[in-house]
Write a protein that holds these residues in place. Structure first.
Motif, PDB file in Angstrom:
ATOM      1  N   ARG A 110       0.814  -1.218   0.000  1.00  0.00           N
ATOM      2  CA  ARG A 110       0.000   0.000   0.000  1.00  0.00           C
ATOM      3  C   ARG A 110       0.848   1.268   0.000  1.00  0.00           C
ATOM      4  O   ARG A 110       0.333   2.358  -0.262  1.00  0.00           O
ATOM      5  CB  ARG A 110      -0.943   0.000   1.209  1.00  0.00           C
ATOM      6  N   GLN A 111       2.148   1.142   0.297  1.00  0.00           N
ATOM      7  CA  GLN A 111       2.987   2.333   0.433  1.00  0.00           C
ATOM      8  C   GLN A 111       3.956   2.543  -0.731  1.00  0.00           C
ATOM      9  O   GLN A 111       4.682   3.531  -0.737  1.00  0.00           O
ATOM     10  CB  GLN A 111       3.780   2.239   1.738  1.00  0.00           C
ATOM     11  N   LEU A 112       3.956   1.636  -1.674  1.00  0.00           N
ATOM     12  CA  LEU A 112       4.862   1.766  -2.812  1.00  0.00           C
ATOM     13  C   LEU A 112       4.091   2.327  -4.003  1.00  0.00           C
ATOM     14  O   LEU A 112       3.252   1.642  -4.589  1.00  0.00           O
ATOM     15  CB  LEU A 112       5.482   0.408  -3.159  1.00  0.00           C
ATOM     16  N   PRO A 113       4.370   3.559  -4.406  1.00  0.00           N
ATOM     17  CA  PRO A 113       3.594   4.180  -5.495  1.00  0.00           C
ATOM     18  C   PRO A 113       3.854   3.565  -6.855  1.00  0.00           C
ATOM     19  O   PRO A 113       3.099   3.825  -7.797  1.00  0.00           O
ATOM     20  CB  PRO A 113       4.050   5.644  -5.449  1.00  0.00           C
ATOM     21  N   SER A 114       4.902   2.765  -6.991  1.00  0.00           N
ATOM     22  CA  SER A 114       5.231   2.184  -8.293  1.00  0.00           C
ATOM     23  C   SER A 114       4.408   0.938  -8.614  1.00  0.00           C
ATOM     24  O   SER A 114       4.533   0.374  -9.706  1.00  0.00           O
ATOM     25  CB  SER A 114       6.721   1.835  -8.346  1.00  0.00           C
ATOM     26  N   LEU A 115       3.565   0.480  -7.672  1.00  0.00           N
ATOM     27  CA  LEU A 115       2.761  -0.722  -7.896  1.00  0.00           C
ATOM     28  C   LEU A 115       1.440  -0.355  -8.543  1.00  0.00           C
ATOM     29  O   LEU A 115       0.757   0.583  -8.103  1.00  0.00           O
ATOM     30  CB  LEU A 115       2.489  -1.446  -6.576  1.00  0.00           C
ATOM     31  N   HIS A 116       1.068  -1.124  -9.567  1.00  0.00           N
ATOM     32  CA  HIS A 116      -0.182  -0.870 -10.286  1.00  0.00           C
ATOM     33  C   HIS A 116      -0.989  -2.164 -10.323  1.00  0.00           C
ATOM     34  O   HIS A 116      -0.676  -3.078 -11.092  1.00  0.00           O
ATOM     35  CB  HIS A 116       0.106  -0.376 -11.707  1.00  0.00           C
ATOM     36  N   PHE A 117      -2.017  -2.231  -9.508  1.00  0.00           N
ATOM     37  CA  PHE A 117      -2.891  -3.389  -9.500  1.00  0.00           C
ATOM     38  C   PHE A 117      -4.001  -3.197 -10.543  1.00  0.00           C
ATOM     39  O   PHE A 117      -4.171  -2.127 -11.107  1.00  0.00           O
ATOM     40  CB  PHE A 117      -3.486  -3.594  -8.108  1.00  0.00           C
ATOM     41  N   ARG A 118      -4.745  -4.274 -10.797  1.00  0.00           N
ATOM     42  CA  ARG A 118      -5.797  -4.282 -11.832  1.00  0.00           C
ATOM     43  C   ARG A 118      -5.225  -3.946 -13.205  1.00  0.00           C
ATOM     44  O   ARG A 118      -5.844  -3.240 -14.000  1.00  0.00           O
ATOM     45  CB  ARG A 118      -6.930  -3.316 -11.485  1.00  0.00           C
ATOM     46  N   HIS A 119      -4.062  -4.472 -13.510  1.00  0.00           N
ATOM     47  CA  HIS A 119      -3.454  -4.321 -14.838  1.00  0.00           C
ATOM     48  C   HIS A 119      -3.090  -5.708 -15.369  1.00  0.00           C
ATOM     49  O   HIS A 119      -2.250  -6.392 -14.776  1.00  0.00           O
ATOM     50  CB  HIS A 119      -2.198  -3.451 -14.778  1.00  0.00           C
ATOM     51  N   HIS A 120      -3.722  -6.095 -16.436  1.00  0.00           N
ATOM     52  CA  HIS A 120      -3.446  -7.394 -17.056  1.00  0.00           C
ATOM     53  C   HIS A 120      -2.468  -7.188 -18.206  1.00  0.00           C
ATOM     54  O   HIS A 120      -2.693  -6.365 -19.096  1.00  0.00           O
ATOM     55  CB  HIS A 120      -4.736  -8.027 -17.586  1.00  0.00           C
ATOM     56  N   ILE A 121      -1.369  -7.935 -18.191  1.00  0.00           N
ATOM     57  CA  ILE A 121      -0.374  -7.821 -19.252  1.00  0.00           C
ATOM     58  C   ILE A 121      -0.814  -8.660 -20.448  1.00  0.00           C
ATOM     59  O   ILE A 121      -1.043  -9.867 -20.324  1.00  0.00           O
ATOM     60  CB  ILE A 121       1.014  -8.278 -18.768  1.00  0.00           C
ATOM     61  N   ASP A 122      -0.939  -8.025 -21.594  1.00  0.00           N
ATOM     62  CA  ASP A 122      -1.420  -8.694 -22.801  1.00  0.00           C
ATOM     63  C   ASP A 122      -0.279  -9.233 -23.664  1.00  0.00           C
ATOM     64  O   ASP A 122      -0.409 -10.302 -24.254  1.00  0.00           O
ATOM     65  CB  ASP A 122      -2.261  -7.718 -23.640  1.00  0.00           C
ATOM     66  N   ALA A 123       0.812  -8.498 -23.751  1.00  0.00           N
ATOM     67  CA  ALA A 123       1.913  -8.925 -24.620  1.00  0.00           C
ATOM     68  C   ALA A 123       3.196  -8.215 -24.222  1.00  0.00           C
ATOM     69  O   ALA A 123       3.169  -7.098 -23.679  1.00  0.00           O
ATOM     70  CB  ALA A 123       1.592  -8.624 -26.091  1.00  0.00           C
ATOM     71  N   VAL A 124       4.304  -8.893 -24.483  1.00  0.00           N
ATOM     72  CA  VAL A 124       5.641  -8.325 -24.264  1.00  0.00           C
ATOM     73  C   VAL A 124       6.443  -8.537 -25.536  1.00  0.00           C
ATOM     74  O   VAL A 124       6.504  -9.650 -26.062  1.00  0.00           O
ATOM     75  CB  VAL A 124       6.347  -9.004 -23.073  1.00  0.00           C
TER      76      VAL A 124
END
Length: 465
Positions: A110-124
């Protein structure tokens, strides 16, 4: 076209491994990083946070301490921030409750601003013109629906997508048609009340999860009317190897030794070392025996059957209220049939495959004789020279780094190794020696591996931060 503000590092998946890497990276000046996870928030095995269950590693095996004891995201600082240092001190605990570890990790997340939840990776994909990885993602809404698409760019990646519950082939017909309660232990707490309503319950599998589930069910069933079956393929309900010298298999020293061995030898070792990581904690075994003894007070044996050395050959349903398991006993060479009304599959986990996520990189991935990705000593996938970025993996390298790959005690060390390799600087000084045991005839130090070790992938571009 120049991509705007590429990240130095993008992490895919936010479990303990990548959360550790994010926590250690956060304190590094000039390092631009982002982390993506499709779940709405951090949770660590929520279905197994059984009351009284503890970690199998000491509290020092948190996200950061074994690499940086002064880091603000240490477990001791977590206790301090929650005004619980003195209660913890007087409790004289060395192994924390599982629920507390989960709460600690959620506090960090909860304290790390670099984390992004609710993001599904589609391709790399690797973009050779820009020497960057393109990461396509879909941002998810509160109910998991797609809200928007986006793209990030990174010089390097860290893949930490974790493991998934494993269901053996013989039990899949039961899991695919869940009429009678048939659940994996990963979902145990969500279905506990439904399971307890069944007249007869069978637990399949004897690792730590199976033992904890069986103990919890035993405590909640009345003496003399337990109606519990516990079966396992292993020849015994075996205790975990927990001697102090045995635990040195979970040190950086052993990891380096293992990595330097030939592929065939590594595979043989992993198969033989199951009691280091797949057996049962001594205290859990003692608690099970104590509970069985308590159920026998007053005369009579508890209505419980514990049988090792048994595998499920086939399984099916009998109407809408029962399940039929066809069993093989290895040592007797005999077969039998077990009818039950509920099944908990404590059948472990498997590493999530990297191939779907890295499909676009498949032509440049180096593989071993078994078709698995090759991982160098610093946790990088070995890629062709044309790819100058690095792809680091977390908890996907047991075949190259040994039984310590999923162990929480090596999480901080692996994260520090990755950050040192990525920056080309010793941001986190690592111990040259970590075990009293000398594995092999030649000791390998922190800066170099023994004979036969794979070196760093060619053409790696370090981050100058």
């Amino acid at each position: 076209m120049t991509h705007p503000q590429p990240h130095d590092l993008v992490g895919i998946g936010i479990g303990p491994a990548n959360l550790s890497l994010a926590a250690l990276a956060h304190t590094q000046p000039g390092l631009k990083a982002a982390w993506y996870e499709q779940r709405p928030a951090f949770h660590w095995h929520p279905g197994l946070l059984i009351e009284g269950a503890t970690l199998q590693v000491p509290f020092l095996a948190d996200l950061v301490t074994l690499a940086d004891p002064t880091n603000p995201w240490s477990f001791l600082n977590y206790l301090r921030q929650h005004q619980r240092l003195y209660p913890f001190y007087f409790s004289e605990r060395f192994h924390s409750p599982r629920a507390e570890y989960d709460h600690y990790c959620r506090w960090v997340s909860r304290q790390l601003p670099s984390l992004h939840f609710r993001h599904h990776i589609d391709a790399v994909r690797w973009n050779p013109e820009q020497a960057l990885f393109d990461i396509d993602y879909t941002r998810l809404g509160p109910n998991g629906e797609a809200e928007a698409v986006g793209r990030s760019h990174a010089r390097h990646l860290a893949i930490g997508i974790g493991t998934a519950p494993h269901i053996p082939e013989a039990l899949r017909p039961l899991a695919e048609r869940p009429v009678v309660p048939v659940v994996h232990s990963a979902d145990y707490l969500d279905h506990r009340e439904q399971l307890l309503e069944a007249g007869h319950i069978t637990v399949v599998g004897s690792g730590q999860s199976g033992a904890e589930v069986f103990l919890d069910l035993l405590r909640r069933r009345p003496p003399g009317r337990e109606r519990l079956h516990w079966i396992t393929r292993t020849p015994a309900f075996a205790p975990m190897e927990y001697s102090k010298l045995g635990l040195e298999h979970f040190t950086p020293d052993y990891t380096r030794y293992f990595h330097a061995l030939p592929e065939q030898r590594r595979d043989e070792l992993v198969a033989r070392q199951w009691q280091l990581h797949k057996a049962i904690d001594h205290e859990t075994l003692a608690a099970i025996h104590d509970e069985l003894y308590r159920h026998s007070i007053g005369g009579g044996w508890p209505d419980v059957v514990l049988t090792p050395g048994v595998s499920v050959r086939t399984a099916g349903r009998l109407g809408t209220t029962q399940v039929e398991l066809h069993l093989d006993h290895a040592e007797q060479g005999e077969r039998s049939r077990l009818v039950t009304e509920a099944v908990v599959m404590a059948t472990g986990y498997r590493e999530r495959p990297l191939d779907p996520l890295l499909a676009a990189l498949d032509p440049v991935l180096r593989r071993d004789a078994a078709g698995r990705v090759v991982v160098d000593e610093e946790y990088r996938l070995v890629l062709d020279r044309e790819v100058t970025g690095s792809v680091y993996v977390q908890n996907a390298e047991r075949h190259t780094h040994g039984v310590g790959a999923p162990d929480l005690g090596l999480v901080a060390h692996r994260s520090a190794t990755i950050l040192n390799a990525l920056t080309g600087q010793e941001r986190y000084p690592l111990p040259e020696r970590s075990a009293f045991t000398t594995f092999g005839l030649r000791r390998t130090g922190a800066g170099g591996a023994g004979p036969g070790a794979a070196g760093p992938s060619q053409g790696v571009r370090r981050v100058g931060v």
